[in-house]
Structure formats: structure tokens, C-alpha cells
Write a protein that holds these residues in place. Structure first.
Motif, mmCIF file in Angstrom:
data_model
loop_
_atom_site.group_PDB
_atom_site.id
_atom_site.type_symbol
_atom_site.label_atom_id
_atom_site.label_comp_id
_atom_site.label_asym_id
_atom_site.label_seq_id
_atom_site.Cartn_x
_atom_site.Cartn_y
_atom_site.Cartn_z
ATOM 1 N N LEU A 111 37.886 -2.750 66.435
ATOM 2 C CA LEU A 111 37.225 -3.210 67.649
ATOM 3 C C LEU A 111 35.831 -2.615 67.786
ATOM 4 C CD1 LEU A 111 40.187 -3.031 70.212
ATOM 5 C CD2 LEU A 111 39.234 -5.069 69.116
ATOM 6 N N VAL A 112 35.703 -1.327 67.496
ATOM 7 C CA VAL A 112 34.393 -0.685 67.655
ATOM 8 C C VAL A 112 33.415 -1.155 66.581
ATOM 9 C CG1 VAL A 112 33.228 1.554 67.619
ATOM 10 C CG2 VAL A 112 35.364 1.304 68.833
ATOM 11 N N SER A 113 33.928 -1.566 65.435
ATOM 12 C CA SER A 113 33.042 -2.046 64.368
ATOM 13 C C SER A 113 32.307 -3.314 64.763
ATOM 14 C CB SER A 113 33.847 -2.294 63.095
ATOM 15 O OG SER A 113 34.457 -1.106 62.645
ATOM 16 N N LEU A 114 32.748 -3.989 65.814
ATOM 17 C CA LEU A 114 32.045 -5.193 66.275
ATOM 18 C C LEU A 114 30.631 -4.880 66.732
ATOM 19 C CD1 LEU A 114 34.904 -6.941 68.292
ATOM 20 C CD2 LEU A 114 34.073 -7.505 66.000
ATOM 21 N N LEU A 115 30.368 -3.606 67.065
ATOM 22 C CA LEU A 115 29.002 -3.214 67.414
ATOM 23 C C LEU A 115 28.050 -3.422 66.253
ATOM 24 C CD1 LEU A 115 29.675 0.084 69.403
ATOM 25 C CD2 LEU A 115 29.111 -2.152 70.329
ATOM 26 N N TYR A 116 28.578 -3.371 65.040
ATOM 27 C CA TYR A 116 27.760 -3.610 63.856
ATOM 28 C C TYR A 116 27.858 -5.056 63.384
ATOM 29 C CZ TYR A 116 25.413 0.514 62.040
ATOM 30 O OH TYR A 116 24.517 1.528 61.836
ATOM 31 N N TYR A 117 29.072 -5.620 63.499
ATOM 32 C CA TYR A 117 29.265 -6.959 62.956
ATOM 33 C C TYR A 117 28.603 -8.030 63.829
ATOM 34 C CZ TYR A 117 32.782 -4.607 60.105
ATOM 35 O OH TYR A 117 33.412 -3.762 59.241
ATOM 36 N N ALA A 118 28.676 -7.882 65.171
ATOM 37 C CA ALA A 118 28.109 -8.884 66.081
ATOM 38 C C ALA A 118 26.614 -8.638 66.247
ATOM 39 C CB ALA A 118 28.817 -8.827 67.431
ATOM 40 N N ARG A 119 25.828 -9.662 65.978
ATOM 41 C CA ARG A 119 24.369 -9.509 66.024
ATOM 42 C C ARG A 119 23.849 -9.149 67.410
ATOM 43 N NH1 ARG A 119 20.721 -8.039 62.305
ATOM 44 N NH2 ARG A 119 18.631 -8.509 63.118
ATOM 45 N N PRO A 120 24.346 -9.777 68.487
ATOM 46 C CA PRO A 120 23.819 -9.391 69.809
ATOM 47 C C PRO A 120 24.079 -7.929 70.149
ATOM 48 C CG PRO A 120 24.937 -11.502 69.939
ATOM 49 C CD PRO A 120 25.240 -10.939 68.585
ATOM 50 N N LEU A 121 25.265 -7.434 69.799
ATOM 51 C CA LEU A 121 25.566 -6.030 70.064
ATOM 52 C C LEU A 121 24.724 -5.101 69.196
ATOM 53 C CD1 LEU A 121 29.463 -6.184 70.377
ATOM 54 C CD2 LEU A 121 27.789 -6.012 72.221
ATOM 55 N N TRP A 131 27.706 5.889 66.120
ATOM 56 C CA TRP A 131 28.296 7.001 66.870
ATOM 57 C C TRP A 131 29.632 6.615 67.476
ATOM 58 C CZ3 TRP A 131 26.723 11.921 66.771
ATOM 59 C CH2 TRP A 131 25.448 12.178 66.283
ATOM 60 N N ALA A 132 29.815 5.359 67.821
ATOM 61 C CA ALA A 132 31.105 4.914 68.352
ATOM 62 C C ALA A 132 32.187 5.003 67.283
ATOM 63 C CB ALA A 132 30.988 3.487 68.881
ATOM 64 N N VAL A 133 31.842 4.614 66.048
ATOM 65 C CA VAL A 133 32.796 4.708 64.938
ATOM 66 C C VAL A 133 33.157 6.162 64.672
ATOM 67 C CG1 VAL A 133 33.181 4.171 62.509
ATOM 68 C CG2 VAL A 133 31.908 2.575 63.947
ATOM 69 N N LEU A 134 32.154 7.037 64.666
ATOM 70 C CA LEU A 134 32.422 8.459 64.442
ATOM 71 C C LEU A 134 33.282 9.044 65.566
ATOM 72 C CD1 LEU A 134 28.912 9.656 63.213
ATOM 73 C CD2 LEU A 134 30.946 9.208 61.830
ATOM 74 N N THR A 135 33.057 8.587 66.792
ATOM 75 C CA THR A 135 33.861 9.074 67.923
ATOM 76 C C THR A 135 35.327 8.704 67.755
ATOM 77 O OG1 THR A 135 31.938 8.884 69.382
ATOM 78 C CG2 THR A 135 34.109 8.997 70.424
ATOM 79 N N ILE A 136 35.594 7.483 67.301
ATOM 80 C CA ILE A 136 36.985 7.068 67.080
ATOM 81 C C ILE A 136 37.660 7.977 66.057
ATOM 82 C CG2 ILE A 136 38.456 5.221 66.189
ATOM 83 C CD1 ILE A 136 37.400 4.494 68.844
ATOM 84 N N VAL A 137 36.953 8.286 64.994
ATOM 85 C CA VAL A 137 37.546 9.063 63.904
ATOM 86 C C VAL A 137 37.895 10.482 64.357
ATOM 87 C CG1 VAL A 137 37.136 10.013 61.601
ATOM 88 C CG2 VAL A 137 36.397 7.691 62.135
ATOM 89 N N VAL A 138 37.044 11.085 65.176
ATOM 90 C CA VAL A 138 37.226 12.510 65.490
ATOM 91 C C VAL A 138 38.053 12.756 66.747
ATOM 92 C CG1 VAL A 138 35.103 13.161 64.310
ATOM 93 C CG2 VAL A 138 35.035 12.607 66.742
ATOM 94 N N VAL A 139 38.183 11.767 67.661
ATOM 95 C CA VAL A 139 38.868 12.052 68.926
ATOM 96 C C VAL A 139 40.231 11.402 69.029
ATOM 97 C CG1 VAL A 139 36.640 12.228 70.085
ATOM 98 C CG2 VAL A 139 37.932 10.100 70.260
ATOM 99 N N PHE A 140 40.568 10.439 68.177
ATOM 100 C CA PHE A 140 41.864 9.760 68.308
ATOM 101 C C PHE A 140 42.948 10.679 67.757
ATOM 102 C CE2 PHE A 140 43.208 5.163 68.932
ATOM 103 C CZ PHE A 140 44.475 5.517 69.320
ATOM 104 N N GLU A 141 43.781 11.210 68.654
ATOM 105 C CA GLU A 141 44.853 12.123 68.276
ATOM 106 C C GLU A 141 46.206 11.425 68.365
ATOM 107 O OE1 GLU A 141 44.781 15.208 67.118
ATOM 108 O OE2 GLU A 141 42.588 15.296 67.134
ATOM 109 N N PHE A 142 47.241 12.112 67.904
ATOM 110 C CA PHE A 142 48.585 11.534 67.875
ATOM 111 C C PHE A 142 49.157 11.333 69.274
ATOM 112 C CE2 PHE A 142 53.250 12.127 67.430
ATOM 113 C CZ PHE A 142 53.512 10.999 66.670
ATOM 114 N N THR A 143 48.893 12.278 70.174
ATOM 115 C CA THR A 143 49.433 12.201 71.527
ATOM 116 C C THR A 143 48.363 11.716 72.501
ATOM 117 O OG1 THR A 143 48.867 14.511 71.977
ATOM 118 C CG2 THR A 143 51.055 14.071 71.059
#
Length: 541
Positions: A111-121, A131-143
Motif C-alpha cells: 500500500l505504501v509503495s503506491l507513493l512511488y508507483y502512482a504518478r500524482p502521489l 521514508w514511508a517505506v522505511l517507516t513500515i520496515v522499522v516500526v511494524f512489530e508482531f504485537t
């Protein structure tokens, strides 16, 4: 071709150049066998150079060895692949939520990759969308608690550090081109040092350590890059917006798609630890008193070994319980757990459970000691020790069940009272035991086990008090007591010791020492015209 004859056969020696004639000679030999009976004894040989023979043998050995290595490598690779597949399957079966978590992370990144894939975004955020992609990788925890903790820490730390970075850049610009880098360097040094020192505070270390790291990183990037970048406010705004988008995506997916609550995991973990202790204590009799070989060593079957070693996982549970409790504080109210649930009380119960587990570890050390206890002395304390451990196990099992169902744990009180009564009986049995001619080294192991069981009874009582306190703080459901109390079984009215004594005249008498009078005795409800002995009173018969 010249024939060479010996006693039985005729050999034809062929030069190396006649190698193509081998097939011709075979046909001639078959033709001669029709007319000459001795033609079948003819043989021929083709001499080859020695270097060609050795080279052919080396090539044969090389290819044979290489083929064997290839077959062995393929076999090892097959075994390795099967082992990895089994481990993956076992990992998924142990906790299917792990597979669900992996799918949720993949969904968030998509979902966050749409910031790169969609031209208007992409036109709106540009390269800052990474930075949104990096945020997903580092903050998404199991709980859920872990995800909320990191997302909120990262969001607030980025906002605060970005604002201070812009302010520091504006303040440094007032000192001109020469003084600006010096002032920026001083500000970065002071804030980074202060933020790093704050990480040593236990409260900040437990709950806000990740936010402090992000603060140091963001402030340094914004303050330093502001010296070369003109549109600093636009850059900070884009980064903050994309980080908020990434963190919000993580929080929404973590909460609303198959959530894994850290508080619920902590609740079930502490309850299961109490069950493990109860299982060991209920099976203590078979481990220590009954299962012995000819040498007196404890013999444990495979089925018993599973529950004997089950308590060992409790010994190292402190870090996981503290982590779950920290994440549970970030979670909103869910299910049976309110917003301000007393999570600290679970840490208290877990600490007491570990204390009890260490006592059990000491018992195991005494069981497997090289110095074996006297069987005669063990038989004297077997009954009381068995009742102590069994009643403690039943009490812990009642407490664990009450925690899992979040009901009133009052049913464990009766088992605790029985364990205390067995503890008193143990003291009387030790006083009555004749230890004058006993071997001291043979008594010490059994006496050590008995003393540890006494400490376990006291520890279980503390656990019961902590669980009762939790039930009051968390508002556990009260169990309805029956309107008609069941008939109480008849209990022993008096407990005492009979000792034969001799008076001064040499007559044998019997002295009965009364230690306790049961409070549940029906005699206490009716007037008694006979004299009832008091505890500690001695009656001569």
C-alpha cells in the motif's frame, strides 16, 4: 601376426597398429571353429603403451570420484531442503499468527509503495516517499502494542526534532556565514549529548528509547542539511508527512486485521507458568519417593521428564514478560482488558513464579545429588511432603484457571490451608523422629528437600495473595456461592503424638500431647460436659 604357443593355448601377438583388425579376427576365429576343433583355444592380445594405460585408469578413477561427490552432494542438498521445509512447517504450526504477521507486513509495504508507483502521489512527495517505506520496515512489530509504541515514538520524535532543527538553523543563521556552522555544531553537540544521557533513565529506556534515537537522528539530519539546503521547511514537511502515513498504515493494519495483543499474551503466559509449576508439584511424589533404582538414584520415565523439565522455561521468562508488559501499556482497551489494566501486577506474579521455579530447581539438585537420603528417614516424611506438594500444585492450578477465566480465585484458599496443615505435620514428624543414631549425611538430602517444600508453601501463599490483588484491581468476575453448603466431611478432631514414658516407680504410662483442635469439629457447636484437653496439654493414660 605370429603365433605364440604354450602347453594349452596358441596366442597371436598383434602390433598396436593392427587395432582396427580386431573385428576381422573375431570373424575369422568363428569361421575356423567350424573346421578345426582346437580353434576355440586361439587367443590374441593387443599390446598398449604403459602411459596410455595409466592415463585411462586415472581418468576412470577421476570420473568415478567426481560422480560419487555429485551424488553425495545431491543427497546432502535434498536432506537440507527437507530439514528446512520441516522447520518452516513446525514454525508455522507452533504459532500460526507468525504467518499472518508476515502477510500483514507485505500488505502494508504494498500500500505504501503506491507513493512511488502512482504518478500524482510521486509528484506530490517525490523522493521523500521512500521514508514511508522505511517507516513500515522499522516500526511494524508482531504485537499491536509494539507497533503502536514504535509508531508513536517515531512520529512524535520526528515532529519535535524537525521543529527544533528548523529553529536551530534559523538561530544559527543570525550569526552570519562564518558563525553559522559553529553555532550549529554546538547545538547538535548539546542536544545529542543530552538526549543520549536521557536514555540511561530506566523509565525512558523502557518506553521511549526508540523515540530518543529517532530524535537524535532527525535533529542531526535537519540541522546539518539546513546549512546546504535552501527549502528546509518543505523537506521537513515531506519527511514528516510520509513518516506519519507509514506509521498510520502500520497501526491501522495491526489493530484491525488479525490483531495480536501483547496484553493478552502476557496474561496467558503468566497463567501457563503457574500451570507448569502446578504440574511439577503434583507429580513430585512419583519423582522423589517412588521412582528409585537399586542404587537409590531417581528414575524418571520419558513421560515424566516432559513435566519435570517444563518449569525450566520459567527461569528465563523475565525479559519477555517485561517486554510484553511494556507493549501492553500502549494498547487500547480490548476484550476483557480495560484501558488502564494493572499490567504491573502481572510482573509481580511472574517474579514470584520464578522464585518458586528456582526452589524447584534446588529440589532437582538435591534429587540428583551423589549423596542419597536414608530410605527410613524418607519414609517418615513421605506422607507430609507428598501432601504439601500436591496441595500446593492444586492451589496453583486453581489460581491459573482463575486467571485464564478472570474469575474469583477463592477456590485456592482451601488447598493452601491443607498445605499449611501438612507443613505443621511435617514439623511434628521431625520432632517425633528418632535421630540419635541416624547417619547425618544420609538425613541431610531429605531434610533439605523438606525445608525447600516449606519455602515453596510460603511462596505459593504469596502468589495467591498477588493473584487475589490482581482480581480486585482488574475486577474479576465473582463466583456465585451455593445457597446450600455441601456436607463437610468428618475431619480429625485432635492431632497429637503418643509417647511411652516411665514414671519414678517404673510403671509404664502413655502420654498424649494434643497439638491442635479442629475448628470445624461438631463438638465445638455443642456444649460438652467433659473436660476437653487444650493444645499443648498432656494427658496421662
Amino acid at each position: 601376426m605370429r603365433p605364440v604357443r604354450d602347453n594349452l593355448h596358441t596366442h597371436y601377438s598383434l602390433p598396436y597398429t593392427t587395432f582396427p583388425l580386431l573385428s576381422y579376427l573375431e570373424e575369422k576365429k568363428k569361421h575356423l571353429e567350424r573346421f578345426l576343433p582346437w580353434a576355440h583355444s586361439l587367443s590374441y592380445s593387443l599390446p598398449l603403451p604403459m602411459d596410455i594405460k595409466s592415463t585411462a585408469q586415472e581418468k576412470t578413477r577421476f570420473f568415478a570420484g567426481a560422480w560419487g561427490k555429485v551424488k553425495a552432494l545431491s543427497g546432502k542438498l535434498k536432506v537440507k531442503v527437507i530439514s528446512i521445509a520441516k522447520s518452516i512447517k513446525k514454525l508455522g504450526k507452533d504459532d500460526p499468527r507468525r504467518l499472518t504477521h508476515s502477510l500483514k507486513v507485505g500488505l502494508a509495504l504494498t500500500l505504501v509503495s503506491l507513493l512511488y508507483y502512482a504518478r500524482p502521489l510521486y509528484d506530490g512527495f517525490g523522493v521523500a516517499g521512500m521514508w514511508a517505506v522505511l517507516t513500515i520496515v522499522v516500526v511494524f512489530e508482531f504485537t499491536v502494542g509494539g507497533t503502536l509504541s514504535k509508531s508513536l515514538n517515531r512520529g512524535f520524535a520526528t515532529f519535535l526534532a524537525g521543529a527544533l532543527g528548523i529553529g536551530a538553523d534559523y538561530f544559527a543563521s543570525l550569526f552570519g556565514n562564518k558563525g553559522e556552522p559553529i553555532v550549529l555544531g554546538i547545538l547538535v553537540f548539546l542536544l545529542a549529548a543530552a538526549a543520549t544521557f536521557s536514555r540511561f533513565f530506566p523509565r525512558i529506556k523502557a518506553r521511549y528509547d526508540y523515540g530518543v534515537l529517532i530524535f537524535i537522528l532527525t535533529f542531526s539530519l535537519v540541522a546539518v542539511s539546513g546549512y546546504r539546503v535552501d527549502e528546509l521547511v518543505v523537506l521537513a514537511h515531506q519527511r514528516l508527512t510520509t513518516i506519519i502515513m507509514g506509521g498510520a498504515t502500520c497501526m491501522l493494519i495491526s489493530i484491525f486485521i488479525c490483531p495480536v495483543w501483547a496484553g493478552e499474551d502476557l496474561h496467558m503466559t503468566v497463567a501457563s507458568n503457574l500451570e507448569k509449576l502446578a504440574t511439577y508439584l503434583e507429580g513430585f511424589e512419583g519423582v522423589y519417593f517412588q521412582s528409585c533404582d537399586d542404587d537409590g538414584n531417581a528414575v524418571i520415565s520419558k513421560d515424566e521428564k516432559s513435566f519435570v523439565e517444563g518449569y525450566k522455561s520459567i527461569l528465563n521468562s523475565k525479559s519477555s514478560e517485561e517486554s510484553l508488559a511494556n507493549f501492553a501499556r500502549w494498547e487500547p482497551g480490548h476484550g476483557r482488558f480495560r484501558l488502564h489494566h494493572p499490567w504491573k501486577q502481572y510482573l509481580k506474579i511472574g517474579a514470584l513464579a520464578r522464585q518458586c521455579a528456582y526452589q524447584i530447581e534446588a529440589i532437582n539438585g538435591s534429587i540428583h545429588s551423589d549423596i542419597q537420603a536414608s530410605q527410613e528417614f524418607k519414609s517418615k516424611i513421605e506422607g507430609t511432603c507428598t501432601r504439601m506438594s500436591a496441595e500446593c500444585g492444586k492451589a496453583l492450578k486453581e489460581l491459573a484457571t482463575a486467571m485464564k477465566t478472570m474469575t474469583d480465585p477463592s477456590s485456592a484458599i482451601s488447598h493452601l490451608e491443607k498445605s499449611k496443615a501438612a507443613m505443621k505435620d511435617l514439623k511434628f514428624a521431625l520432632k517425633a523422629a528418632s535421630l540419635e543414631n541416624a547417619d547425618f549425611l544420609a538425613i541431610v538430602p531429605a531434610a533439605t528437600v523438606a525445608s525447600i517444600l516449606v519455602e515453596i508453601v510460603k511462596c505459593v501463599e504469596k502468589i495467591s495473595e498477588a493473584v487475589h490483588e490482581l482480581s480486585q484491581l482488574a475486577h474479576f468476575n465473582k463466583t456465585l456461592e451455593p445457597s446450600v453448603s455441601p456436607e463437610k466431611p468428618q475431619q480429625l478432631l485432635h492431632r497429637g503424638i503418643i509417647q511411652p514414658v516411665s514414671d519414678a516407680d517404673g510403671n509404664d504410662n502413655v502420654v498424649i500431647t494434643i497439638h491442635e483442635v479442629s475448628s470445624d469439629s461438631p463438638e465445638n457447636e455443642k456444649p460438652d460436659h467433659h473436660q476437653v484437653p487444650k493444645p499443648g496439654q498432656r494427658m496421662e493414660v
